[in-house]
Design an enzyme around this catalytic site. Structure first.
Site, PDB file in Angstrom:
ATOM      1  N   LYS A   9      12.603  11.337  75.977  1.00  0.00           N
ATOM      2  CA  LYS A   9      13.547  10.209  76.408  1.00  0.00           C
ATOM      3  C   LYS A   9      14.447   9.685  75.365  1.00  0.00           C
ATOM      4  O   LYS A   9      14.280   9.931  74.038  1.00  0.00           O
ATOM      5  CB  LYS A   9      12.579   9.152  77.034  1.00  0.00           C
ATOM      6  CG  LYS A   9      11.565   9.411  78.283  1.00  0.00           C
ATOM      7  CD  LYS A   9      10.918   8.381  78.982  1.00  0.00           C
ATOM      8  CE  LYS A   9       9.948   8.728  80.437  1.00  0.00           C
ATOM      9  NZ  LYS A   9       9.675   7.690  80.725  1.00  0.00           N
ATOM     10  N   TYR A  49      14.251   9.683  89.943  1.00  0.00           N
ATOM     11  CA  TYR A  49      13.181   8.903  89.778  1.00  0.00           C
ATOM     12  C   TYR A  49      13.142   8.162  91.019  1.00  0.00           C
ATOM     13  O   TYR A  49      12.755   6.967  91.321  1.00  0.00           O
ATOM     14  CB  TYR A  49      13.408   7.866  88.710  1.00  0.00           C
ATOM     15  CG  TYR A  49      12.674   8.193  87.356  1.00  0.00           C
ATOM     16  CD1 TYR A  49      11.317   8.470  87.084  1.00  0.00           C
ATOM     17  CD2 TYR A  49      13.496   8.268  86.289  1.00  0.00           C
ATOM     18  CE1 TYR A  49      10.594   8.940  86.069  1.00  0.00           C
ATOM     19  CE2 TYR A  49      12.665   8.522  85.116  1.00  0.00           C
ATOM     20  CZ  TYR A  49      11.397   8.806  84.900  1.00  0.00           C
ATOM     21  OH  TYR A  49      10.954   9.127  83.515  1.00  0.00           O
ATOM     22  N   PHE A  57      10.926  -2.288  88.619  1.00  0.00           N
ATOM     23  CA  PHE A  57      11.536  -1.831  87.420  1.00  0.00           C
ATOM     24  C   PHE A  57      12.689  -0.628  87.286  1.00  0.00           C
ATOM     25  O   PHE A  57      13.119  -0.218  86.478  1.00  0.00           O
ATOM     26  CB  PHE A  57      10.278  -1.506  86.222  1.00  0.00           C
ATOM     27  CG  PHE A  57       9.555  -0.462  86.857  1.00  0.00           C
ATOM     28  CD1 PHE A  57       9.991   0.941  86.811  1.00  0.00           C
ATOM     29  CD2 PHE A  57       8.310  -0.717  87.465  1.00  0.00           C
ATOM     30  CE1 PHE A  57       9.121   2.044  87.382  1.00  0.00           C
ATOM     31  CE2 PHE A  57       7.529   0.346  87.853  1.00  0.00           C
ATOM     32  CZ  PHE A  57       7.866   1.588  88.156  1.00  0.00           C
ATOM     33  N   ARG A  85       0.306  16.221  80.248  1.00  0.00           N
ATOM     34  CA  ARG A  85      -0.100  14.747  80.577  1.00  0.00           C
ATOM     35  C   ARG A  85      -1.192  14.080  79.686  1.00  0.00           C
ATOM     36  O   ARG A  85      -1.203  13.015  79.246  1.00  0.00           O
ATOM     37  CB  ARG A  85      -0.649  14.392  82.080  1.00  0.00           C
ATOM     38  CG  ARG A  85       0.206  14.923  83.155  1.00  0.00           C
ATOM     39  CD  ARG A  85       1.184  13.904  83.527  1.00  0.00           C
ATOM     40  NE  ARG A  85       0.823  12.590  83.748  1.00  0.00           N
ATOM     41  CZ  ARG A  85       1.808  11.586  84.146  1.00  0.00           C
ATOM     42  NH1 ARG A  85       3.186  11.942  84.390  1.00  0.00           N
ATOM     43  NH2 ARG A  85       1.267  10.400  84.332  1.00  0.00           N
ATOM     44  N   THR A  91       0.912   5.887  80.135  1.00  0.00           N
ATOM     45  CA  THR A  91       2.419   5.438  80.409  1.00  0.00           C
ATOM     46  C   THR A  91       2.567   4.164  79.434  1.00  0.00           C
ATOM     47  O   THR A  91       3.711   4.071  79.004  1.00  0.00           O
ATOM     48  CB  THR A  91       2.278   4.792  82.017  1.00  0.00           C
ATOM     49  OG1 THR A  91       2.127   5.618  82.803  1.00  0.00           O
ATOM     50  CG2 THR A  91       3.865   4.550  82.248  1.00  0.00           C
ATOM     51  N   ARG A 102       2.490   9.271  73.117  1.00  0.00           N
ATOM     52  CA  ARG A 102       3.021   8.033  73.417  1.00  0.00           C
ATOM     53  C   ARG A 102       2.413   7.023  72.245  1.00  0.00           C
ATOM     54  O   ARG A 102       3.135   6.010  71.885  1.00  0.00           O
ATOM     55  CB  ARG A 102       2.745   7.632  74.993  1.00  0.00           C
ATOM     56  CG  ARG A 102       3.799   8.136  75.836  1.00  0.00           C
ATOM     57  CD  ARG A 102       3.425   7.887  77.211  1.00  0.00           C
ATOM     58  NE  ARG A 102       4.474   8.076  78.067  1.00  0.00           N
ATOM     59  CZ  ARG A 102       4.332   8.334  79.246  1.00  0.00           C
ATOM     60  NH1 ARG A 102       3.084   8.466  79.800  1.00  0.00           N
ATOM     61  NH2 ARG A 102       5.401   8.632  80.120  1.00  0.00           N
ATOM     62  N   ASN A 112       8.936   4.903  76.489  1.00  0.00           N
ATOM     63  CA  ASN A 112       7.735   5.480  76.273  1.00  0.00           C
ATOM     64  C   ASN A 112       7.767   6.889  75.665  1.00  0.00           C
ATOM     65  O   ASN A 112       6.975   7.613  76.147  1.00  0.00           O
ATOM     66  CB  ASN A 112       6.599   4.979  77.558  1.00  0.00           C
ATOM     67  CG  ASN A 112       7.224   5.889  78.600  1.00  0.00           C
ATOM     68  OD1 ASN A 112       7.826   6.605  78.854  1.00  0.00           O
ATOM     69  ND2 ASN A 112       6.340   5.520  79.650  1.00  0.00           N
ATOM     70  N   HIS A 115       8.630  12.051  79.579  1.00  0.00           N
ATOM     71  CA  HIS A 115       8.232  12.205  80.872  1.00  0.00           C
ATOM     72  C   HIS A 115       7.393  13.353  80.993  1.00  0.00           C
ATOM     73  O   HIS A 115       7.680  14.324  80.263  1.00  0.00           O
ATOM     74  CB  HIS A 115       9.266  12.210  81.834  1.00  0.00           C
ATOM     75  CG  HIS A 115       9.362  12.862  83.071  1.00  0.00           C
ATOM     76  ND1 HIS A 115       8.716  12.011  83.987  1.00  0.00           N
ATOM     77  CD2 HIS A 115       9.130  13.943  83.578  1.00  0.00           C
ATOM     78  CE1 HIS A 115       8.443  12.686  85.005  1.00  0.00           C
ATOM     79  NE2 HIS A 115       8.600  14.129  84.855  1.00  0.00           N
ATOM     80  N   GLU A 126      11.241  19.472  89.903  1.00  0.00           N
ATOM     81  CA  GLU A 126      11.693  18.824  88.528  1.00  0.00           C
ATOM     82  C   GLU A 126      12.467  19.865  87.513  1.00  0.00           C
ATOM     83  O   GLU A 126      13.465  19.726  87.290  1.00  0.00           O
ATOM     84  CB  GLU A 126      10.694  17.958  87.817  1.00  0.00           C
ATOM     85  CG  GLU A 126      10.335  16.704  88.445  1.00  0.00           C
ATOM     86  CD  GLU A 126       9.207  15.855  87.953  1.00  0.00           C
ATOM     87  OE1 GLU A 126       8.850  16.533  86.934  1.00  0.00           O
ATOM     88  OE2 GLU A 126       8.982  14.882  88.322  1.00  0.00           O
TER      89      GLU A 126
HETATM   90  P1  ATP Z   1       6.962   9.420  83.847  1.00  0.00           P
HETATM   91  O1  ATP Z   1       7.183   9.727  85.223  1.00  0.00           O
HETATM   92  O2  ATP Z   1       8.041   8.839  82.962  1.00  0.00           O
HETATM   93  O3  ATP Z   1       6.448  10.724  83.027  1.00  0.00           O
HETATM   94  P2  ATP Z   1       4.298   8.153  84.273  1.00  0.00           P
HETATM   95  O4  ATP Z   1       4.200   9.247  85.246  1.00  0.00           O
HETATM   96  O5  ATP Z   1       3.328   7.980  82.799  1.00  0.00           O
HETATM   97  O6  ATP Z   1       5.722   8.383  83.344  1.00  0.00           O
HETATM   98  P3  ATP Z   1       5.428   6.475  86.326  1.00  0.00           P
HETATM   99  O7  ATP Z   1       4.191   5.654  86.933  1.00  0.00           O
HETATM  100  O8  ATP Z   1       5.684   7.807  87.059  1.00  0.00           O
HETATM  101  O9  ATP Z   1       4.739   6.901  84.807  1.00  0.00           O
HETATM  102  O10 ATP Z   1       6.705   5.634  86.131  1.00  0.00           O
HETATM  103  C1  ATP Z   1       7.869   6.194  85.690  1.00  0.00           C
HETATM  104  C2  ATP Z   1       8.473   5.451  84.486  1.00  0.00           C
HETATM  105  O11 ATP Z   1       8.847   4.247  84.796  1.00  0.00           O
HETATM  106  C3  ATP Z   1       7.297   5.229  83.307  1.00  0.00           C
HETATM  107  O12 ATP Z   1       7.540   6.332  82.428  1.00  0.00           O
HETATM  108  C4  ATP Z   1       7.999   4.015  82.507  1.00  0.00           C
HETATM  109  O13 ATP Z   1       9.007   4.227  81.856  1.00  0.00           O
HETATM  110  C5  ATP Z   1       8.547   3.420  83.843  1.00  0.00           C
HETATM  111  N1  ATP Z   1       7.705   2.262  84.457  1.00  0.00           N
HETATM  112  C6  ATP Z   1       6.407   2.439  84.828  1.00  0.00           C
HETATM  113  N2  ATP Z   1       5.828   1.377  85.280  1.00  0.00           N
HETATM  114  C7  ATP Z   1       6.724   0.406  84.641  1.00  0.00           C
HETATM  115  C8  ATP Z   1       6.509  -1.100  84.400  1.00  0.00           C
HETATM  116  N3  ATP Z   1       5.566  -1.741  85.154  1.00  0.00           N
HETATM  117  N4  ATP Z   1       7.542  -1.788  84.012  1.00  0.00           N
HETATM  118  C9  ATP Z   1       8.551  -0.979  83.325  1.00  0.00           C
HETATM  119  N5  ATP Z   1       8.736   0.026  83.396  1.00  0.00           N
HETATM  120  C10 ATP Z   1       7.981   1.215  83.907  1.00  0.00           C
HETATM  121 MG    MG Z   2       5.569   9.628  86.632  1.00  0.00          MG
END
Ligand code: ATP
Ligand code: MG
Length: 137
Positions: A9, A49, A57, A85, A91, A102, A112, A115, A126
């Protein structure tokens, strides 16, 4: 053998740790099947997304993902989806286990560092979103 998508990212690209993150993958049995640096448009990030479109968010997430270039990577290996993962960590970097990407490179839940696809089906979608078949080797 599985393939999965990783994105380094904008925060991690800005910190100049692309190589350090790629090393985590290679040192843990994953191979780079494709890799490129791109700057996502708002439309790209919104589409990528779109499952989160209704989340509070979402606007910040799109803004962050378009704030600078990212590196998109196809990782290949045994159990690549779960392995990636595990290497990424939780996350929220405050909850990520020591030694995960992370924990070591991220500063907040939005910035973070990486992805990773969360299922084999999403991984396929994807990868197709970012790469033409001839680019994945
Ligand atoms: P990613 O999809 O980026 O790999 P993830 O699968 O761990 O991350 P998701 O639940 O898919 O997490 O959320 C996607 C992205 O949205 C997260 O990586 C984070 O950057 C953002 N995100 C998730 N939850 C929050 C939150 N509560 N506040 C702000 N940003 C968030
Ligand atoms: Mg995700």
């Amino acid at each position: 053998m599985e393939q999965t998508l990783s994105i380094i990212k904008p925060d991690a690209v800005a910190k100049n740790v692309i190589g350090k993150i790629v090393d985590r993958f290679e040192s843990n049995g994953l191979r780079i099947a494709s890799l490129k640096k791109i700057h996502l448009s708002g439309a790209d990030a919104g589409k990528f997304y779109e499952v989160h479109a209704q989340r509070p968010f979402f606007g910040e997430l799109v803004e962050f993902m378009t704030s600078g270039p990212v590196v998109v990577i196809v990782l290949e290996g045994e159990n690549a989806v779960a392995k990636n993962r595990e290497l990424m960590g939780a996350t929220d970097p405050k909850e990520a286990k020591a030694g995960t990407i992370r924990a070591d490179f991220a500063q907040s839940i939005d910035a973070n560092a990486v992805h990773g696809s969360d299922s084999l089906e999403n991984a396929k979608n994807e990868i197709n979103f970012f790469f033409a078949g001839r680019e994945v080797l």
